[in-house]
Write an enzyme that holds these catalytic residues in place. Structure first.
Site, PDB file in Angstrom:
ATOM      1  N   ASP A  51       0.822  -1.222   0.000  1.00 21.49           N
ATOM      2  CA  ASP A  51       0.000   0.000   0.000  1.00 21.49           C
ATOM      3  C   ASP A  51       0.848   1.261   0.000  1.00 21.49           C
ATOM      4  OD1 ASP A  51      -1.914   1.732   2.492  1.00 21.49           O
ATOM      5  OD2 ASP A  51      -2.310   1.642   0.326  1.00 21.49           O
ATOM      6  N   GLU A 109       4.117  -8.101   7.388  1.00 19.25           N
ATOM      7  CA  GLU A 109       2.831  -8.746   7.101  1.00 19.25           C
ATOM      8  C   GLU A 109       2.929  -9.897   6.102  1.00 19.25           C
ATOM      9  OE1 GLU A 109      -0.538  -6.414   6.540  1.00 19.25           O
ATOM     10  OE2 GLU A 109      -0.410  -5.893   8.647  1.00 19.25           O
ATOM     11  N   GLU A 131       1.135  -1.157  13.948  1.00 16.86           N
ATOM     12  CA  GLU A 131       0.180  -0.460  13.064  1.00 16.86           C
ATOM     13  C   GLU A 131      -1.214  -0.538  13.657  1.00 16.86           C
ATOM     14  OE1 GLU A 131       2.064  -1.634   8.702  1.00 16.86           O
ATOM     15  OE2 GLU A 131      -0.087  -1.291   8.912  1.00 16.86           O
TER      16      GLU A 131
HETATM   17  C1  CKU Z   1      -3.797  -4.341   5.940  1.00 17.94           C
HETATM   18  C2  CKU Z   1      -2.318  -4.309   5.685  1.00 17.94           C
HETATM   19  C3  CKU Z   1      -1.552  -3.729   6.839  1.00 17.94           C
HETATM   20  N1  CKU Z   1      -1.135  -2.329   6.667  1.00 17.94           N
HETATM   21  C4  CKU Z   1      -0.006  -2.233   5.714  1.00 17.94           C
HETATM   22  C5  CKU Z   1       0.332  -0.776   5.409  1.00 17.94           C
HETATM   23  O1  CKU Z   1       1.353  -0.706   4.430  1.00 17.94           O
HETATM   24  C6  CKU Z   1      -0.941  -0.076   4.917  1.00 17.94           C
HETATM   25  O2  CKU Z   1      -0.672   1.263   4.535  1.00 17.94           O
HETATM   26  C7  CKU Z   1      -1.977  -0.093   6.064  1.00 17.94           C
HETATM   27  C8  CKU Z   1      -3.265   0.595   5.638  1.00 17.94           C
HETATM   28  O3  CKU Z   1      -4.075  -0.039   4.982  1.00 17.94           O
HETATM   29  O4  CKU Z   1      -3.412   1.781   5.953  1.00 17.94           O
HETATM   30  C9  CKU Z   1      -2.303  -1.529   6.406  1.00 17.94           C
END
Ligand code: CKU
Length: 597
Positions: free
Chosen positions: A166, A416, A510
């Site tokens: 992402d 992840e 996160e």
């Molecule tokens: C769902 C994956 C986990 N996380 C990864 C990160 O790189 C993304 O920016 C974040 C998001 O969806 O805001 C989620």
């Protein structure tokens, strides 16, 4: 695996000249630049700033989204006075892969868009004349590259990346380029590992050389007033510091370690760098720095800014550190790739702790083309063998590059990955075994566990030295008025961790909510600033109820650019700050929480 990654310096033996500035640039959509001789310079090129990603400078979609081969080129003069030295060009990074040509001669290739590499051009350059360096870069993604993704060809013949992650696939010469002149017999690396005993610091060091014949080494350590506090000789040894001033979290003190190389009693090389005297240990549920427990307050970040994309911009870095200090933070994760070397020097000086992450991101088919989802286990793919080689290569170089920074707390070897199937286990076993002794200081190794990789479902809980959890109740599930269910689910999982016999700390790496700056709603709704405040408060309540939770790093410090998608409003908006680094309402609440901790 790079042989030399020492940061470029200038002294009586070493010469470092920046090649940053405006380079010639040209897309090579038909991939025939080599046939047309672009390795000798680019015909009908445009000018492109370095360091910078090329994408956001353009006004047309085909150029911004360009995927495939593209070239940079620059003319540079090498003074005759540099003869009888090794001449090299050191790249901070080239995203994602590159072939280096000097005066039309292929010098080397490099794979991996977030770590430095050096091209020895001694035999290709002409002293006392102008020379030309040409680079053929490529920014395609595949399942055996880091970061992982796919590259498709549209019906109109244009290539397009489909990232399994992402963040936008910003590409180009994103970090500085240096022309360096080095002694032919020289220092090529050093390590410095501190132990603390009876009020003294013992710095065990090693020095690596290119061509050791008839040489001697002396090593000195000076405090921040320049006073020499310890001396030693030989390529390995121990520097003993009485009454050391330790490097502490948010109270940094640095020492300069100077290494001198002699041949028949004549000095022929010198290298020095700053180190910090501190120890790191995971003990039970705690993270210890200098034997004292530390609770991590900080962020997931991105190297991301308007105009220059993924390029290192020291103005942005300076602002980000001022924001993090204003918040009362003490740490961050280099999500999801190694950051520019300067970012670690900032952390060394400011006393921040870094979780240093390789770009092993997208190792999960459910994230394929970001939430598009492909239904299989990533580790069952036929790409795993090739991927492993590149993955290990980038961990080796990451640790080689960053091992002497006092700010580096831990190594994050994946972001992840899909650890919910048995096929992940052999891959993890290989990576964790192969990397066990790379860090002379043996700092903790970890990876982030996604929402799908819970206490119950992850098959790889046995590997990390502590846990990084990415959890999104209140955003990706049980959102809005259902957030109370999300909190209950989160507490249920925490109860499982608590009831287990696992004696390791958990850091939340996160959690967060996309928030449109300036959107207000009472009562709150998703995307409003009020909702982000409520979601972060929910997480804070949970953290305060479990003493094995030893850190909180919400996602993200700032809004950042992503691929287009129906879940993205011109990028990811989970920042506590906007992309131009101004606070959202939640920043004030979290600042108050952290100030009172
Ligand atoms: C769902 C994956 C986990 N996380 C990864 C990160 O790189 C993304 O920016 C974040 C998001 O969806 O805001 C989620």
């Amino acid at each position: 695996m790079e042989k030399e990654l020492l940061y470029p310096i200038t002294n009586d033996y070493r010469f470092d000249q920046s090649l940053d500035g405006m380079w010639d640039f040209k897309f090579d959509s038909r991939a025939n630049g080599l046939v047309e001789g672009w390795q000798n310079g680019l015909p009908n090129s445009i000018k492109m700033p370095v360091p910078a990603s090329f994408n956001d400078f353009f006004t047309d979609k085909d150029s911004r989204e360009y995927t495939g081969d593209f070239w940079y080129s620059k003319r540079f003069f090498v003074p005759s006075m540099l003869e009888n030295r090794t001449i090299a060009i050191r790249f901070g990074a080239a995203t994602h892969r590159v072939v280096v040509y000097v005066n039309g001669i292929e010098i080397r290739q490099h794979e991996g868009g977030f770590l430095p590499f050096q091209a020895d051009v001694t035999n290709a350059i002409r002293f006392g004349e102008e020379n030309v360096v040409s680079l053929k870069l490529n920014n395609e993604l595949s399942r055996e590259t880091l970061p992982a993704g796919d590259t498709i060809t549209l019906k109109n013949g244009k290539k397009m990346v489909k990232p399994f992650f992402d963040f936008y696939n910003y590409s180009g010469l994103n970090r500085s380029v240096h022309l360096v002149a080095l002694p032919t017999q020289r220092i090529t690396d050093f390590t410095a590992v501190t132990k603390l005993e009876n009020g003294k610091a013992y710095v065990d060091y090693t020095v690596a050389l290119l061509n050791q014949t008839d040489t001697k080494i002396s090593v000195e350590l000076a405090d921040d007033t320049g006073k020499t506090v310890a001396k030693s000789e030989g390529d390995t040894g121990t520097l003993v510091v009485n009454q050391p001033v330790l490097w502490q979290v948010r109270d940094a003190h640095l020492y300069r370690m100077s290494i001198k190389l002699f041949k028949q009693d004549q000095e022929i090389d010198e290298y020095s760098d700053l180190i910090g005297l501190r120890t790191i240990e995971i003990k039970g549920h705690q993270i210890l720095v200098n034997d004292k427990p530390v609770y991590l307050k900080g962020f997931g970040r991105h190297e991301d800014s308007i105009y220059a994309g993924r390029a290192y911009d020291r103005n942005v870095e300076k602002r980000d550190y001022e924001l993090m200090k204003w918040m009362g933070a003490n740490s961050f994760r280099t999500s999801h790739y190694p950051y520019d070397e300067e970012a670690y020097r900032f952390a060394d000086r400011e006393g921040f702790l870094i979780i240093d992450e390789v770009p092993a991101v997208g190792f999960k088919m459910a994230a394929a083309s970001f939430l598009g989802g492909l239904d299989q286990s990533f580790f069952d793919g036929d790409w795993i063998e090739q991927l492993y080689e590149k993955h290990l290569d980038q961990i080796v170089d990451l640790i080689k590059r960053d091992k002497n920074h006092p700010s580096v707390l831990a190594w994050s070897l994946f972001n992840e990955p899909d650890t919910s199937t048995d096929s992940a286990v052999p891959y993890f076993k290989k990576i964790f075994n192969a990397t066990a002794n790379l860090d002379p200081e043996k700092r903790p190794r970890t990876f982030t566990l996604s929402e799908d990789d819970t206490f119950e479902t992850s098959k790889c809980k046995q590997f990390p030295d502590f846990y990084l959890l990415n959890r999104y109740p209140g955003w990706y599930h049980k959102w809005g008025y259902e957030i109370s269910e999300g909190e209950a689910d989160l507490r249920q999982e925490m109860d499982q961790w608590q009831a287990s016999d696992i004696e390791k700390p958990i850091v939340f790496s996160e959690y967060g909510a996309d928030t449109e700056p300036g959107m207000h709603k009472l009562p709150s709704v998703m995307w409003s600033e009020e909702y982000q405040v409520e979601l972060l408060e929910m997480f804070g309540r949970v953290f305060d109820d479990y003493d094995f939770i030893q850190g909180e790093q919400p996602w993200n410090l700032a809004d950042f650019q992503t691929v287009e998608g129906n879940m993205r409003v011109n990028g990811n908006k989970k920042g506590l700050f906007t992309r131009d680094r101004q606070p959202k309402e939640a920043a004030f609440g979290l600042r108050q929480r952290w100030q009172n901790m």
